[in-house]
Design a protein around this motif. Structure first.
Motif, PDB file in Angstrom:
ATOM      1  N   ASN A 147       0.804  -1.217   0.000  1.00  0.00           N
ATOM      2  CA  ASN A 147       0.000   0.000   0.000  1.00  0.00           C
ATOM      3  C   ASN A 147       0.839   1.271   0.000  1.00  0.00           C
ATOM      4  OD1 ASN A 147       1.024  -0.065   2.540  1.00  0.00           O
ATOM      5  ND2 ASN A 147      -0.937   0.029   3.628  1.00  0.00           N
ATOM      6  N   ALA A 148       2.134   1.155  -0.274  1.00  0.00           N
ATOM      7  CA  ALA A 148       2.999   2.336  -0.277  1.00  0.00           C
ATOM      8  C   ALA A 148       2.551   3.300  -1.372  1.00  0.00           C
ATOM      9  CB  ALA A 148       4.454   1.925  -0.489  1.00  0.00           C
ATOM     10  N   SER A 149       2.384   4.556  -1.011  1.00  0.00           N
ATOM     11  CA  SER A 149       1.931   5.556  -1.968  1.00  0.00           C
ATOM     12  C   SER A 149       3.031   6.539  -2.345  1.00  0.00           C
ATOM     13  CB  SER A 149       0.739   6.330  -1.395  1.00  0.00           C
ATOM     14  OG  SER A 149       1.087   6.943  -0.161  1.00  0.00           O
ATOM     15  N   GLY A 150       4.203   6.359  -1.793  1.00  0.00           N
ATOM     16  CA  GLY A 150       5.323   7.245  -2.081  1.00  0.00           C
ATOM     17  C   GLY A 150       6.574   6.721  -1.425  1.00  0.00           C
ATOM     18  N   PRO A 151       7.672   7.444  -1.527  1.00  0.00           N
ATOM     19  CA  PRO A 151       8.923   6.998  -0.906  1.00  0.00           C
ATOM     20  C   PRO A 151       8.770   6.787   0.596  1.00  0.00           C
ATOM     21  CG  PRO A 151       9.311   8.827  -2.405  1.00  0.00           C
ATOM     22  CD  PRO A 151       7.827   8.721  -2.245  1.00  0.00           C
ATOM     23  N   LEU A 152       9.396   5.751   1.091  1.00  0.00           N
ATOM     24  CA  LEU A 152       9.343   5.409   2.507  1.00  0.00           C
ATOM     25  C   LEU A 152      10.751   5.357   3.084  1.00  0.00           C
ATOM     26  CD1 LEU A 152       6.795   2.434   2.387  1.00  0.00           C
ATOM     27  CD2 LEU A 152       6.327   4.758   3.175  1.00  0.00           C
ATOM     28  N   PRO A 153      10.888   5.426   4.396  1.00  0.00           N
ATOM     29  CA  PRO A 153      12.208   5.156   4.986  1.00  0.00           C
ATOM     30  C   PRO A 153      12.700   3.776   4.551  1.00  0.00           C
ATOM     31  CG  PRO A 153      10.703   6.030   6.632  1.00  0.00           C
ATOM     32  CD  PRO A 153       9.876   5.748   5.417  1.00  0.00           C
ATOM     33  N   GLY A 154      14.005   3.635   4.440  1.00  0.00           N
ATOM     34  CA  GLY A 154      14.568   2.361   3.991  1.00  0.00           C
ATOM     35  C   GLY A 154      15.551   1.794   4.987  1.00  0.00           C
ATOM     36  N   ILE A 155      15.814   0.515   4.842  1.00  0.00           N
ATOM     37  CA  ILE A 155      16.844  -0.138   5.646  1.00  0.00           C
ATOM     38  C   ILE A 155      17.566  -1.156   4.778  1.00  0.00           C
ATOM     39  CG2 ILE A 155      15.149  -1.788   6.565  1.00  0.00           C
ATOM     40  CD1 ILE A 155      16.922  -1.954   9.102  1.00  0.00           C
ATOM     41  N   VAL A 156      18.875  -1.104   4.796  1.00  0.00           N
ATOM     42  CA  VAL A 156      19.703  -2.099   4.115  1.00  0.00           C
ATOM     43  C   VAL A 156      20.007  -3.182   5.134  1.00  0.00           C
ATOM     44  CG1 VAL A 156      21.808  -2.518   2.808  1.00  0.00           C
ATOM     45  CG2 VAL A 156      20.681  -0.278   2.676  1.00  0.00           C
ATOM     46  N   ILE A 192      17.695   6.410   5.430  1.00  0.00           N
ATOM     47  CA  ILE A 192      18.092   5.032   5.114  1.00  0.00           C
ATOM     48  C   ILE A 192      18.933   4.483   6.267  1.00  0.00           C
ATOM     49  CG2 ILE A 192      19.283   3.518   3.489  1.00  0.00           C
ATOM     50  CD1 ILE A 192      18.780   5.591   1.329  1.00  0.00           C
ATOM     51  N   ALA A 193      18.467   3.416   6.869  1.00  0.00           N
ATOM     52  CA  ALA A 193      19.139   2.791   8.007  1.00  0.00           C
ATOM     53  C   ALA A 193      19.892   1.541   7.544  1.00  0.00           C
ATOM     54  CB  ALA A 193      18.115   2.425   9.071  1.00  0.00           C
ATOM     55  N   VAL A 194      20.625   0.932   8.466  1.00  0.00           N
ATOM     56  CA  VAL A 194      21.255  -0.367   8.248  1.00  0.00           C
ATOM     57  C   VAL A 194      20.835  -1.277   9.390  1.00  0.00           C
ATOM     58  CG1 VAL A 194      23.260   0.394   6.905  1.00  0.00           C
ATOM     59  CG2 VAL A 194      23.353   0.447   9.412  1.00  0.00           C
ATOM     60  N   GLY A 195      20.825  -2.573   9.138  1.00  0.00           N
ATOM     61  CA  GLY A 195      20.447  -3.504  10.194  1.00  0.00           C
ATOM     62  C   GLY A 195      20.778  -4.928   9.823  1.00  0.00           C
ATOM     63  N   GLY A 196      20.751  -5.772  10.842  1.00  0.00           N
ATOM     64  CA  GLY A 196      21.014  -7.184  10.622  1.00  0.00           C
ATOM     65  C   GLY A 196      21.113  -7.901  11.950  1.00  0.00           C
ATOM     66  N   ASP A 197      21.165  -9.221  11.872  1.00  0.00           N
ATOM     67  CA  ASP A 197      21.291 -10.031  13.080  1.00  0.00           C
ATOM     68  C   ASP A 197      22.616 -10.770  13.071  1.00  0.00           C
ATOM     69  OD1 ASP A 197      20.305 -11.406  10.890  1.00  0.00           O
ATOM     70  OD2 ASP A 197      19.018 -12.737  12.047  1.00  0.00           O
ATOM     71  N   SER A 198      23.237 -10.857  14.244  1.00  0.00           N
ATOM     72  CA  SER A 198      24.517 -11.525  14.427  1.00  0.00           C
ATOM     73  C   SER A 198      25.569 -10.906  13.500  1.00  0.00           C
ATOM     74  CB  SER A 198      24.361 -13.030  14.203  1.00  0.00           C
ATOM     75  OG  SER A 198      25.492 -13.734  14.660  1.00  0.00           O
ATOM     76  N   ALA A 199      26.098 -11.683  12.547  1.00  0.00           N
ATOM     77  CA  ALA A 199      27.093 -11.127  11.621  1.00  0.00           C
ATOM     78  C   ALA A 199      26.528  -9.936  10.870  1.00  0.00           C
ATOM     79  CB  ALA A 199      27.544 -12.199  10.642  1.00  0.00           C
ATOM     80  N   GLY A 200      25.227  -9.987  10.572  1.00  0.00           N
ATOM     81  CA  GLY A 200      24.591  -8.858   9.900  1.00  0.00           C
ATOM     82  C   GLY A 200      24.570  -7.607  10.763  1.00  0.00           C
ATOM     83  N   GLY A 201      24.414  -7.785  12.078  1.00  0.00           N
ATOM     84  CA  GLY A 201      24.480  -6.654  12.988  1.00  0.00           C
ATOM     85  C   GLY A 201      25.879  -6.083  13.059  1.00  0.00           C
TER      86      GLY A 201
END
Length: 288
Positions: free
Chosen positions: A174-183, A253-262
């Motif tokens: 339902n996105a109607s425009g640009p949203l915050p992002g996370i890599v 734009i954020a970054v995130g991950g778990d374990s090695a990804g963190g």
């Protein structure tokens, strides 16, 4: 419980009930007592405990002896989820018989059961990287849920440090425009894991946080030695910043991950700051 019993009754031949395994026979009486107790307490329908116990043993034997040989992942998932819906006393009996308590806290029974079953498999430390990846992929697939249907998913490529990398883009329908992002970067010690490792989680994150998620398959060791994964993570974040409009992301734009990804996410934040580049708007560090 009634649903489980009906399914077991309707598939008793398919479950290949077997009661001749020495380990199963050794714990048979204990399982019988737990089932009888649950029937008396009203936690199970008033059925023949011998029949239900045989079905439980049959499923347990199927898990131990044949699961890895089955090719139909949906069948494997059915077996695992059926087991996890069994009464807690039965799961405990199949997990060593006693609750696991540490510092006054008791481990969830389903988690204890999964850990006990996983302990029967070869340790990842005894497998070569390719075999370890396959074993992890197969094991995680058994527990994975369905994607959130309210999220659009698209496979794509992003520019890595030494060529294109596989990536997957998750956007709320339902996105109607640009949203915050996370890599996002998956777990796996920088040795195992791929885009499927956190696939369902990424759809959940996209829907719940109302953001665009770009999951990136960075290069893995030992084929690609350090700092290959770090370089790829930096390159992927720069790609997202440069192509934010095309990805449906705004300037946050954020970054995130778990374990090695963190760990990779934290390094991206530190390195972009040190190099005076565009930095992540936030860090989602899950047991980094």
């Amino acid at each position: 419980d009634k649903h489980i019993f009906r399914m077991i009754r309707g598939n008793q031949t398919w479950f290949r009930v077997r009661m001749d395994t020495p380990e199963i026979l050794a714990g048979l009486e204990e399982i019988r007592e737990y089932i009888d107790e649950d029937i008396r307490d009203g936690n199970l329908p008033p059925v023949d405990s011998e029949y239900l116990m045989a079905a439980v043993v049959g499923i347990a034997t199927e898990i131990g002896d044949r699961m890895i040989l089955r090719e139909d992942i949906d069948v494997q998932k059915l077996i695992v989820r059926t087991l996890l819906m069994l009464p807690n006393p039965v799961l405990l009996a199949m997990s060593g018989g006693k609750p696991l308590q540490i510092d006054g806290r008791t481990l969830d029974v389903q988690t204890q059961f999964l850990a006990a079953q996983g302990a029967k498999a070869p340790s990842l430390t005894t497998l070569d990287p390719v075999a370890g990846r396959e074993a992890t992929r197969a094991g995680l697939a058994l527990l994975d849920g369905a994607r959130d249907p309210r999220v659009d998913v698209r496979d794509m490529k992003v520019t890595g440090a030494d060529g294109d990398l596989d990536a997957r883009l998750y956007t709320p329908t339902n996105a109607s425009g640009p949203l915050p992002g996370i890599v996002f970067f998956h777990f796996g010690g920088c040795v195992i894991g791929d885009l499927d490792t956190c696939d369902t989680f990424c759809t959940m994150m996209s829907e719940i946080a109302e953001c665009v998620v770009l999951s990136v398959a960075y290069r893995l060791a030992p084929e690609h030695k350090f700092p290959a994964a770090v370089d790829d993570a930096l390159a992927a974040f720069r790609f997202a910043c440069k192509n934010s409009n095309a990805l449906g992301m705004n300037h946050r734009i954020a970054v995130g991950g778990d374990s090695a990804g963190g760990y990779l996410s934290a390094v991206v934040a530190q390195e972009t700051l040190r190099r005076d580049e565009e930095t992540p708007s936030a860090q989602l560090l899950i047991y980094p």
